[in-house]
Design a protein around this motif. Structure first.
Motif, PDB file in Angstrom:
ATOM      1  N   VAL A 191       0.855  -1.185   0.000  1.00  0.00           N
ATOM      2  CA  VAL A 191       0.000   0.000   0.000  1.00  0.00           C
ATOM      3  C   VAL A 191       0.892   1.236   0.000  1.00  0.00           C
ATOM      4  N   LEU A 192       0.722   2.081  -0.985  1.00  0.00           N
ATOM      5  CA  LEU A 192       1.562   3.274  -1.102  1.00  0.00           C
ATOM      6  C   LEU A 192       0.925   4.441  -0.364  1.00  0.00           C
ATOM      7  N   PRO A 193       1.717   5.231   0.326  1.00  0.00           N
ATOM      8  CA  PRO A 193       1.184   6.381   1.079  1.00  0.00           C
ATOM      9  C   PRO A 193       0.455   7.359   0.174  1.00  0.00           C
ATOM     10  N   PRO A 194      -0.436   8.175   0.731  1.00  0.00           N
ATOM     11  CA  PRO A 194      -1.186   9.156  -0.068  1.00  0.00           C
ATOM     12  C   PRO A 194      -0.255  10.060  -0.870  1.00  0.00           C
ATOM     13  N   THR A 195      -0.602  10.254  -2.119  1.00  0.00           N
ATOM     14  CA  THR A 195       0.188  11.075  -3.037  1.00  0.00           C
ATOM     15  C   THR A 195      -0.753  11.974  -3.815  1.00  0.00           C
ATOM     16  N   ARG A 196      -0.337  13.232  -4.003  1.00  0.00           N
ATOM     17  CA  ARG A 196      -1.158  14.140  -4.801  1.00  0.00           C
ATOM     18  C   ARG A 196      -0.892  13.913  -6.278  1.00  0.00           C
ATOM     19  N   ILE A 197      -1.958  13.646  -7.028  1.00  0.00           N
ATOM     20  CA  ILE A 197      -1.908  13.527  -8.483  1.00  0.00           C
ATOM     21  C   ILE A 197      -2.950  14.502  -9.032  1.00  0.00           C
TER      22      ILE A 197
END
Length: 246
Positions: A191-197
């Motif tokens: 699970v990848l940490p929250p990222t802004r896209i």
């Protein structure tokens, strides 16, 4: 006497045919047809291939090959001769032969060049515009408090909420480039940490990485890609050349 064609009140002559083709955006389709005819001009078909192509034509047109008047009526309606028709119905076979002759030896190298884009992934996604909510959801998943799919159904703000966040299999060219890059460098189940896209805050998890294979279906697709690239480039080149020569 110069030939002309009248359609309703419009008379098409050698003098006005070019601006008319340009206005109706028919120059590129016409160039395509001419280029394809030239490409296959020297390719031969066997008698068996010819017979099969003719049988297929009669089936598609729902005509009886034993009733020549049906064919003659069709030819007159389409302003074709019997010879022109045979060239049309054989062109599909000739094109396939032309593709094989021209690009079959390039398929493996082209496949290796394209492979990274052809690989597929299955992944899960949660997206929200609330950074605080994204961080909370990430911790709940990481700590095992809630399943990814359950939280995606409840909180994800895109169509993926319908599938519990699950997306795919899709080729790596389909997701946003930043999403694809992150998933390519992660491990299944991570699970990848929250990222802004863009406007979204996303939480990602790679489910499965599906490597492309150079099987018959892939060969067919890549052959068509090489052919279409050549054809589009040829159309641009030939049409521009004619315009410059005017």
């Amino acid at each position: 006497m110069n030939p002309s064609l009248q359609v309703g009140k419009i008379v098409i002559t050698p003098e006005n045919i070019f601006p008319l083709l340009a206005e109706k955006q028919m120059i590129a389709p016409l160039a395509r047809e001419i280029i394809l005819d030239q490409a296959v001009a020297n390719i031969e078909c066997t008698s068996e291939e010819t017979m099969m192509a003719e049988q297929q034509f009669f089936m598609q047109m729902q005509m009886n090959p034993n009733e020549p008047q049906q064919l003659q009526t069709w030819l007159e309606r389409n302003y074709l001769t019997r010879e022109q028709l045979q060239q049309r119905i054989l062109r599909g076979i000739k094109l396939e032969k032309y593709k094989q002759q021209t690009w079959s030896n390039d398929l493996e190298s082209y496949y290796l060049k394209r492979k990274r884009q052809l690989d597929k992934i299955i992944y899960s996604l949660i997206r929200t515009k609330n950074p605080g909510q994204a961080q909370e959801l990430y911790f709940r998943i990481s700590e095992g408090e809630k399943e990814f799919a359950e939280l995606a159904r409840q909180h994800s703000q895109g169509a993926e909420s319908e599938t519990g966040g699950l997306i795919g299999p899709v080729e790596l060219t389909v997701p946003h480039p930043e999403i694809a890059q992150k998933l390519m460098t992660s491990q299944p189940g991570q699970v990848l940490p929250p990222t802004r896209i863009g406007e979204w805050i996303v939480i990602l998890r790679l489910e499965k990485y599906l490597a492309a294979q150079l099987d018959q279906n892939m060969k067919r697709r890549l052959l068509d890609e090489l052919f279409n690239t050549w054809l589009n480039e040829s159309i641009q080149k030939e049409v521009q050349f004619q315009l410059q020569g005017e």
